[in-house]
Structures are given as structure tokens and as C-alpha cells.
Design a protein around this motif. Structure first.
Motif: not given
Lengths: 181, 432
Positions: B260-281
Motif C-alpha cells: 500500500a502506498e504512503r508518504t515517507v518523510t526524510f529529514v536532515r540528519y546531522n550525525d556526529p560521526d558521519f557526513s556522507s554515504y561514502a563514510e558510512i559505507h
């Protein structure tokens, strides 16, 4: 034949057992695990190697490589039939009763059994080491945790803990595939 | 019954047999010698039999004159047979005696491999195409004895812990003695109330209990990274969100009655240890070594992505990232965040290790070790789910391995309270 250890056992025989012992044991144990005792399995094992030594006398050391598996399978089947036959009543082949005996194992069931076995081995392998080794050695080979621990340089407590967790994981993986554990 | 599932491995074909052989244990030297000796005995007995039969055959066709063999040579094959029969009888006697004398963990000659010991009935011999029922009689077993030994060990621990399962009832007999003066003026030691496991944990933490500083440091570093990854990938911290910057996507969410379709919200996230997808990966790949192939695209069990944008449509079969990178910044879905003030009754599970509490190091080999470490029970004190409230701690048994020359986390097993107390008792020792 040369006996370098002064035990009367030729060095060639020792080498043959070193080289093919695990392979032969795997075959015999796989056949007799549910039928025979540890002593039966070891008796069968020594019969196989007596056969291998005899074959090597006749045909040379190279014969062991091509014959070890075949000899092991045949001896294991012989032992299996003998051990199973302890509990089967002998029947006259000409009797009406014998005509009623039929194979309950169909080709489809054999194929399904083979597939289940391969799936199970694959799932065990997917658990990674040392869990796969611990699982097979503890629950298939019925080895003691202390012996497994010594071979893997772990504590017996760690082996016990890992074995119970690995078994839970395996059951869970089997359930995901719709296989009862 | 646990052994039923392993019965499926029997009657294997060649490929599966080679697979099983990888797990077949090596013979210990004593067993190897015994098997070799027995094989040699059988081999020699057969050779003697063959030699005896050959002699008799050659003698009968050797000439016209009637040849009467010496009595001793005629008796030789008979004697050999008697020797063989005597040997078999003796061996059989030994085997029968051994069957009645089960092997236990203290046996000086423990078996390398014990045969199956449970009564089983199974249709087998599929390879022969016949149906045969096997009736196996169990014998006294090392497995049963081992379980007894395990139970005995548990009993010992239980005796120390005085019961199990609850903090209130379990008590470790770490007796702290209080000196008193007896009537005759001599000192007497009066045991005070036994310390609970939680009290012992806190005391050891205050005392700075540490095992193997080198491996403790390795574990702390990896566990900190593991914690950070878990936070950013699975349960982002509410206070790190910037709700002034967000965007919506449409998610065709799988459900019991179909997607079933629904709306999902993505909110700006300021993590203290990661600032990018590359760093997390990169951190995922280096920290969690078990399934590095899964982390090649960063998805799998750890939901991170970099292909979500405002207005995106995520289908039910597509990976759903909980955290994603958009326009050079991280955004996360706050639905499963931790410490949401609007959801005080329940926190989604998250991992926060107590690295200042005692950690018990267990060495496996040069390439692996494991650690017993405590983590926060994020729902302790919540009243809505009583079964999660038993302990303020969760009990983690983390397994580390060396992979490509670097240490990494292989597995984080959430253990039970009793398992942790057992480990603690083994490491601290049972008090006198």
C-alpha cells in the motif's frame, strides 16, 4: 616392505592410511552412522584398509587412489546390510510374503532426499567457521565438545555455546526454506 | 530431536561426501595407531589364509607319487584359522565389554568419534532402492555424559548464582567479610549479604577491572564503530534531526494485505560521526567483516542508500534505506529513531555499549577472539513491555576475527542473563 618405525607395519601402509583415512572414514560413517556402533564403524574401516593393502600388493600403490572410495562404499554397504539384517526376519524368496515386499523409496523421494541434503550442507556452510565445523563435528559426528575445542584451539565452554547457537540458527534457516528442523 | 536433522546428511553422493570430508575430524595418534594396527592384523591374516590354500593346491598336483604332507604343514592353516578365531573371540569379548562400559568425559581413552546413540527408526538405503528399518540400540554415550557434565557445571554456577533469571533472586556468592569481635575477644568474620550480579558488575566497573589491555582496546575501538554504524543505519538519534529541512517520497510499502502506498518523510540528519554515504559505507565494510559482499552496495541488513531524492517512488521490492545521502547531505527517516519524546512508551532497539563496565576477553586463536560486554537496555524502566524490563543491561557476546590483516566484528550475539553470569563467574572465579 620398509618399516621405518620398527612396529612391523610397513611404512607404505602407514602412508596409505594417512592419505586416505579421512576419506574412507567419511564414507563409512556416512553409511553406518545410524546403524552401527563406533566399534562397527572401526571394524569396517580396518576391513577396508586390509582390502586396500591387498589391492596395493597386487596392483601397486597407485591402485589405492582409484579403489579406496569403491572399496569403502562396498564394505560399508555390506556392513549396513549385515547390521540391518540383525533385525529383519529372513524370508523365503519363493514365498508369497516376499512378493509383497516392495520398495517404498521412489525415484522422486531419492531426488528430494538428495536435494534436502545439499540444501542442508549449503546452509551449514553459510554459517561460516568455526560454526560449520563445530555443528557437523558435534551433532553429526557426535564428538565431544572438549575434543572439538582442542582441535580448534577453543575452550570447551565456547564450543558448547557456539554449537547451541549455531543449531538454533540452522533450524531457523531450515524453517525459512520450509524444511522442518 | 536434534540428531534427526543431521540424519539427512546420510547416504550422501560423491559431491556431498567430499563436502562432508572437509569437516571430518583428524584421528588422534592413539586412534590412528589402533586402526592401523587392526587393519594390518586383518591384512596379514588374509595373506596367511591365501598362502595356506595355495600350498595345498600346489601339493596335490606336484607329481604321480603320492605325497603325504608333513602333519605340521597340514595343521598350519588350521592353526592360523584357530589363531584368527581366537583373536576375533577376544576382540568380540572386548567389544562387548566396552559396550557395557560407556565412555565418559574422564575416560583415559576417549573416542575420537562416537557413533549415533539414540534409538532411531528410519527408512534408509535409498541407494539400494529397498526399504529397510534400522533399529539402533543406544549405548552409554559421551554426549549424554557431556550433557551431564554441562549440567553439573551449570549446577555449580547456579549454586553460586542461587537461581537464575531474575536480578532479584540471583546472587553471586562474593562474600565480603565483616570482622566482628567475639565474646572471648577474638575476631570473627561475619559474612555480609551476598552481592548481586548487577552489584558485582558495577563494582568491577568502579574498580577499573580490565582483562588483556591490548585486546580490550581492539574491542573498544570496534564496538564504538559498531555502535555508530547502528545509530546512523538503524536507529538514528532524535536530537540529531533538523526538522526544518526535509523532503517526501512515496513508498509502496509491503503489508499483510498486500503493498500500500504512503508518504515517507526524510529529514536532515546531522550525525556526529558521519557526513556522507561514502563514510558510512567505508566504516561498514571495515567494521563488519562477515558479509562484506553484502556491503558492496551498502544495502542488505544495514539500510543506507544514495539514490533517494524528493518525489522518489520506492516500490515494495526495492531496498528501503533508512538513511540516505541527497545533495551532499544525510537525511534519515525518523519513524524508527531513538529517544523520540513523542514516543515514551517504547524505544526501537538500539545498541549502546557500556565500555566502562567489565569486559571479559576470550581468546580463540591468533585470528579470533570474543568479548562479553554489556549494553544499555533501552527499554529498561518502561512499563508497557514488562518482559523487557528485567535488567538494566543487555548481555552481548561479540565475536571478532582478523580479516585481511585487520580486526573486524563477525557477530554480535545477544545472550541471556544466565549466560553472562556464567561467563563472569568463569572469569572472576568462584569465591571461596
Amino acid at each position: 616392505m620398509k618399516d621405518s618405525t620398527n612396529t612391523g607395519i610397513p611404512e607404505l601402509h602407514r602412508q596409505l592410511m594417512d592419505q586416505y583415512g579421512r576419506y574412507v572414514y567419511t564414507i563409512i560413517y556416512n553409511k553406518l552412522r545410524s546403524t552401527g556402533t563406533k566399534e562397527d564403524i572401526e571394524e569396517c574401516f580396518s576391513d577396508v584398509f586390509a582390502d586396500i593393502f591387498t589391492a596395493v600388493d597386487r596392483e601397486g600403490a597407485a591402485a589405492a587412489q582409484k579403489l579406496a572410495g569403491t572399496i569403502a562404499k562396498r564394505r560399508a554397504i555390506d556392513y549396513y546390510r549385515r547390521l540391518s539384517g540383525r533385525n529383519l526376519r529372513s524370508a523365503d524368496i519363493s514365498s508369497e510374503e516376499f512378493e509383497g515386499i516392495r520398495s517404498d523409496i521412489s525415484v522422486e523421494e531419492i531426488s528430494e532426499t538428495n536435494e534436502l541434503r545439499s540444501i542442508m550442507l549449503g546452509l551449514i556452510r553459510s554459517l561460516g567457521e568455526p560454526d560449520s565445523t563445530i555443528l557437523i563435528q558435534k551433532y553429526y559426528y557426535d564428538r565431544r565438545s572438549a575434543d572439538i575445542a582442542e582441535a580448534l584451539s577453543m575452550s570447551a565452554a565456547a564450543v558448547r555455546l557456539r554449537s547451541s547457537r549455531a543449531l538454533k540458527k540452522l533450524r531457523s534457516l531450515l524453517a525459512e526454506k520450509g524444511i522442518a528442523g | 530431536m536434534k540428531k534427526d536433522i543431521f540424519n539427512r546428511l546420510e547416504n550422501a553422493g560423491e559431491d556431498d561426501m567430499m563436502e562432508l570430508m572437509k569437516f571430518t575430524p583428524e584421528f588422534d595418534s592413539e586412534t590412528a595407531e589402533r586402526l592401523l594396527d587392526r587393519s594390518e592384523q586383518k591384512y596379514r591374516a588374509r595373506k596367511k589364509d591365501e598362502a595356506g590354500i595355495r600350498d595345498e593346491y600346489e601339493t596335490e598336483i606336484s607329481g604321480v607319487e603320492t605325497y603325504r604332507r608333513p602333519v605340521w604343514s597340514r595343521a598350519l592353516p588350521v592353526a592360523a584359522s584357530l589363531v584368527l578365531l581366537a583373536g576375533v573371540a577376544a576382540l568380540t569379548g572386548n567389544l562387548l565389554r566396552d559396550r557395557n562400559d560407556p565412555v565418559g568425559p574422564d575416560d583415559p581413552n576417549p573416542p575420537v568419534i562416537a557413533a549415533s546413540t539414540e534409538d532411531t527408526t528410519s527408512p534408509t538405503a535409498a541407494a539400494e532402492g529397498t526399504t529397510e528399518a534400522t533399529d539402533v540400540t543406544g549405548t552409554g554415550t559421551s554426549a549424554e555424559t557431556e550433557e551431564t557434565a554441562t549440567a553439573a557445571a551449570e549446577t555449580v554456577v547456579t549454586a553460586v548464582g542461587q537461581g537464575s533469571g531474575t536480578a532479584a533472586s540471583a546472587a553471586v556468592q562474593t562474600v565480603t567479610a565483616a570482622e566482628t569481635t567475639k565474646a572471648d575477644g577474638t575476631s570473627a568474620v561475619t559474612p555480609s549479604a551476598p552481592e548481586t550480579p548487577e552489584e558485582m558488575i558495577d563494582r568491577l566497573g568502579r574498580e577499573g577491572y580490565i582483562e588483556d589491555p591490548e585486546y580490550t582496546a581492539i574491542a573498544k575501538d570496534l564496538l564504538t564503530r559498531y555502535e555508530n554504524i547502528y545509530r546512523v543505519c538503524c536507529s538514528p538519534e532524535y536530537s540529531y534531526f533538523d526538522f526544518s529541512d526535509s523532503f517526501d517520497v512515496t513508498y509502496n510499502e509491503p503489508g499483510m494485505d498486500g503493498p500500500a502506498e504512503r508518504t515517507v518523510t526524510f529529514v536532515r540528519y546531522n550525525d556526529p560521526d558521519f557526513s556522507s554515504y561514502a563514510e558510512i559505507h567505508d566504516c561498514l565494510y571495515k567494521t563488519l567483516v562477515k558479509d562484506q559482499d553484502i556491503y558492496e552496495n551498502g544495502i542488505g541488513e544495514w539500510g543506507i542508500g544514495n539514490n533517494i531524492a524528493p518525489g522518489s517512488y520506492i516500490d515494495c521490492n526495492d531496498p528501503f534505506p533508512r538513511t540516505t545521502e541527497y545533495n551532499g547531505k544525510l537525511y534519515a527517516n525518523p519513524e524508527h529513531c531513538r529517544n523520540n519524546p513523542e514516543n515514551v512508551e517504547y524505544n526501537p532497539p538500539y545498541t549502546e555499549f557500556y565500555l566502562d563496565k567489565p569486559m571479559f576477553i576470550e581468546h580463540e586463536d591468533d585470528g579470533s577472539f570474543s568479548v562479553w560486554v554489556l549494553s544499555k537496555n533501552c527499554n529498561y524502566g518502561q512499563t508497557s513491555i514488562p518482559e523487557l524490563n528485567e535488567h538494566p543491561y543487555c548481555f552481548n557476546h561479540v565475536y571478532f576475527i582478523k580479516h585481511n590483516g585487520a580486526w573486524g566484528v563477525y557477530e554480535n550475539w545477544v545472550a541471556t542473563f544466565d549466560e553472562y553470569v556464567n561467563a563472569m563467574t568463569e572469569h572472576i572465579g568462584i569465591p571461596e
